[in-house]
Write a protein that holds these residues in place. Structure first.
Motif, mmCIF file in Angstrom:
data_model
loop_
_atom_site.group_PDB
_atom_site.id
_atom_site.type_symbol
_atom_site.label_atom_id
_atom_site.label_comp_id
_atom_site.label_asym_id
_atom_site.label_seq_id
_atom_site.Cartn_x
_atom_site.Cartn_y
_atom_site.Cartn_z
ATOM 1 N N PHE A 1 -2.576 13.884 -8.612
ATOM 2 C CA PHE A 1 -3.015 15.248 -8.320
ATOM 3 C C PHE A 1 -1.955 16.013 -7.530
ATOM 4 N N MET B 1 -4.350 9.328 -12.965
ATOM 5 C CA MET B 1 -4.022 10.729 -12.724
ATOM 6 C C MET B 1 -3.375 10.895 -11.358
ATOM 7 N N GLU C 1 -5.115 0.331 0.956
ATOM 8 C CA GLU C 1 -6.471 0.556 0.454
ATOM 9 C C GLU C 1 -6.503 1.709 -0.544
ATOM 10 N N SER D 1 -2.514 17.862 -4.992
ATOM 11 C CA SER D 1 -2.767 17.696 -3.552
ATOM 12 C C SER D 1 -2.678 16.225 -3.142
ATOM 13 N N PHE E 1 -7.628 1.178 -4.448
ATOM 14 C CA PHE E 1 -8.993 1.704 -4.518
ATOM 15 C C PHE E 1 -9.603 1.518 -5.904
ATOM 16 N N ALA F 1 -4.563 13.968 -3.361
ATOM 17 C CA ALA F 1 -5.936 13.441 -3.345
ATOM 18 C C ALA F 1 -6.002 12.035 -2.777
ATOM 19 N N LEU F 2 -5.273 11.789 -1.698
ATOM 20 C CA LEU F 2 -5.358 10.481 -1.037
ATOM 21 C C LEU F 2 -6.609 10.459 -0.172
ATOM 22 N N PHE F 3 -7.159 9.254 0.015
ATOM 23 C CA PHE F 3 -8.340 9.124 0.871
ATOM 24 C C PHE F 3 -7.861 9.055 2.320
ATOM 25 N N PRO F 4 -8.151 10.079 3.122
ATOM 26 C CA PRO F 4 -7.494 10.194 4.432
ATOM 27 C C PRO F 4 -7.896 9.097 5.408
ATOM 28 N N HIS F 5 -9.061 8.468 5.188
ATOM 29 C CA HIS F 5 -9.535 7.475 6.159
ATOM 30 C C HIS F 5 -9.114 6.067 5.790
ATOM 31 N N LEU F 6 -8.500 5.897 4.616
ATOM 32 C CA LEU F 6 -8.117 4.557 4.177
ATOM 33 C C LEU F 6 -6.612 4.352 4.371
ATOM 34 N N ARG G 1 -0.757 4.647 -6.909
ATOM 35 C CA ARG G 1 -2.165 4.511 -7.286
ATOM 36 C C ARG G 1 -2.333 4.706 -8.791
#
Lengths: 351, 290
Positions: free
Chosen positions: A81, A79, A94, A83, A98, A85-90, A146
């Motif tokens: 998104f 999916m 990564e 927004s 994920f 929906a990325l992981f901001p700290h990775l 992703r």
């Protein structure tokens, strides 16, 4: 055999029925756009297919398997998104791997797939960066990467381009479509932007108030809208709908042309768009109803200028006055036939 | 123009500056000055002592006991109350019925004044009629002299502090959890990440700024919250529950040695500054700020 089968899907919140028993199918490798105005239930439908929302009734099958009540991760879909929906700290790398890590894919295969995917979406130079260091378009590519790397049988996209500026959106549209065709991805793409749906999709599912208003190729929706909602939703500016005695006559602004004879119209105002001008005119013969027409170039017409309008009989549509449904083509228009002309053979129009 | 701007800036800063100077910086400097003197006795004026107060601190067994007590107190309360706070926040952030009531229940201890809390817990800990010993007796165990036994007194205080602090820290974690992007969790769910994996790889790292904030506050609190000692143990038995700030209070207002108390205050202050620095330097590198 179709890849995704949605049967009688319904979502209800107390009194409100958001999705009303809709059914559709998506074939392998097909790009289907779920189009509709905001609040029509398109995102809810997508979330139910993704497993992020429980359907009130109905079933969802993917490749013959009933996935209606499976958790999102077990459905075999990817999916993208709105927004991102990325992981901001990775890091970007990564972020992309994920899902592979969560699914326990080995490091070697992970690296190979990461390499392949980052080449596809042109992210090779940014793998060590954090999402906050990338532009909106690049973040969009990460989200896309992703989804691609999962190699899932179905990819869901929830308005993925709506956070980009107009220019980037056009570029990404072309790129996304090319990528989908190259990889043979099966995509269900939610959007409220008819241009995105028209230009990218093999098929459009147009939703209105939780129901499918029409399903078909972009051309079918444009050429033979089944009801007035479709007629008004597809096309910009929307189709003119002229009320007559028992029916509505629809004709698109871009299909109207000026001629020596034809239906009379008085110019109200001109709206210059660069390549063309949208002219509002009223029709004295039809109790001053307003009609919009699109003329090429910069047209400066004084208010009250008398025009004579014509269009091809193929380009006019008839709808029932009460139900708004399309009337069969053999029902002859009640409008004076002198505004209709036969199509010239040398006139190039694509249908 | 530039000068006028400067003047404005200073005028704007003045109120805050005056308050800070009057109540923080000048008292700190006065404390430093005081710590260099012997106390005045009777008609004898106070005498310059140099570092004598600090030297005698090294030989002061009670100081060292209060110091170690405080260290154990911090080690015993900070991680546990933070862990509990996080667990409670995760729980009351999930979709459960009656979660508003649950949040309120968890937050109640924070709203009570420390003195009131100490009075409630004094009842829990009372040897003959206390709640804990009654519970122990009901299952056939003999009671414990919670606050009177030197081995139990400090752990008893820690237990109460954890109860009191966890709810407060929970609020910070809860606020942080609620500000996290829901789509991230949807994306993780689509990627088939298990709840534990999501917690370890996403939630915990994204909560790091909050964790640092809570940690600094929790450590500071462990050294500066001593209200309950006045009700529960007064530092006893035999200094088993004496903490640094309470010892400072004792020196200043019971033993009337405000100069030694000033020296102790500076030591405590230095200790807290060092601790805060260590925490920031160690954790800053692992914190992702959005």
């Amino acid at each position: 055999m179709s890849q995704l089968e949605v049967r009688q899907l319904r979502k209800q919140w107390q009194e409100t029925l958001a999705v009303k028993d809709i059914s559709f199918e998506i074939a392998q490798g097909e790009f289907v756009a779920l189009l509709g105005p905001s609040g029509c239930g398109k995102s809810t439908t997508l979330k139910m297919i993704a497993g992020l929302e429980d359907p009130s009734a109905g079933s969802i099958h993917l490749n013959g398997q009933d996935i209606t009540h499976l958790p999102p991760g077990k459905r075999g879909l990817a999916m993208v998104f709105q927004s991102y929906a990325l992981f901001p700290h990775l890091s970007i790398a990564e972020n992309i791997v994920f899902g592979l890590k969560a699914r326990g894919v080995g490091a070697l295969e992970r690296d190979q797939r990461l390499k392949r995917v980052t080449d596809l979406v042109n992210l090779g130079d940014h793998l060590a960066k954090k999402p906050s260091q990338l532009s909106g378009g690049q973040c969009q590519r990460v989200a896309l990467a992703r989804a691609i790397i999962a190699e899932a049988p179905l990819c869901l996209m929830d308005e993925p381009l709506s956070n980009l500026d107009a220019k980037l959106r056009n570029e990404m549209r072309v790129e996304l479509r090319a990528l989908q065709q190259r990889l043979g991805m099966t995509v269900l793409y939610v959007t409220h932007d008819q241009v995105e749906a028209m230009s990218m999709a093999d098929r459009i599912l147009l939703l209105n108030q939780g129901e499918i208003a029409q399903c078909g190729t972009p051309n079918a929706l444009y050429q033979t809208p089944e009801n007035t909602f479709v007629a008004r939703f597809i096309g910009n500016p929307p189709m003119n709908l002229l009320h007559q005695d028992r029916s509505m006559l629809g004709v698109r602004p871009e299909h109207i042309r000026l001629a020596e004879t034809g239906i009379a119209a008085d110019v109200q105002r001109c709206d210059y768009h660069g390549a063309d001008t949208i002219i509002d005119a009223c029709l004295p013969s039809l109790s001053q109803q307003l009609i919009k027409l699109r003329l090429p170039g910069h047209q400066l017409l004084a208010t009250g200028t008398r025009l004579n309008l014509q269009w091809f009989s193929d380009d006019q549509h008839l709808f029932c006055n009460t139900t708004g449904q399309r009337l069969p083509d053999y029902a002859q228009p009640t409008l004076t036939t002198h505004s209709l002309i036969q199509k010239e053979l040398h006139h190039v129009t694509q249908h | 123009m530039n000068r006028l701007n400067q003047l404005y800036a200073w005028l704007m800063l003045l109120p805050a500056l005056v308050l800070l100077l009057a109540f923080t910086h000048i008292p700190a400097l006065t404390t430093l000055w005081h710590s260099l003197f012997f106390p005045a006795r009777g008609r004898r004026p106070s005498e310059f002592a140099g570092l004598e107060n600090y030297r005698s601190m090294l030989d002061d067994a009670v100081f060292w006991q209060a110091f170690y007590n405080n260290l154990w107190y911090a080690i015993g309360t900070v991680p546990t109350s933070m862990g509990l706070a996080l667990a409670m926040a995760l729980w009351v952030n999930s979709k459960i019925s009656g979660r508003a009531a649950l949040r309120l229940a968890y937050f109640t201890p924070t709203m009570l004044p420390m003195i009131a809390v100490a009075n409630i817990w004094l009842f829990f800990y009372t040897p003959e009629i206390g709640l804990f010993n009654k519970l122990l007796n009901s299952v056939g165990l003999s009671g414990i002299n919670w606050l009177g036994d030197p081995n139990w007194a400090l752990p008893s205080l820690m237990l109460m502090t954890i109860w009191k602090e966890a709810g407060f820290f929970m609020i910070f974690y809860l606020a942080a959890l609620q500000s996290l992007n829901k789509d991230i969790y949807a994306a993780a769910a689509v990627e088939n990440a298990s709840p534990l994996y999501v917690f370890r790889r996403i939630t915990l790292p994204l909560l790091m700024p909050t964790t640092l904030f809570v940690l600094v506050n929790a450590v500071l609190n462990a050294f500066k919250l001593v209200d309950h000692l006045f009700i529960l143990t007064k530092g006893g038995p035999n200094n088993a529950t004496n903490l640094l700030l309470y010892y400072i209070y004792e020196n200043a207002f019971s033993f009337f040695d405000s100069n030694y108390a000033a020296a102790l205050t500076l030591v405590l202050l230095t200790l807290l500054i060092l601790l805060a620095l260590v925490q920031f330097l160690l954790i800053e590198r692992r914190v992702h700020y959005r």
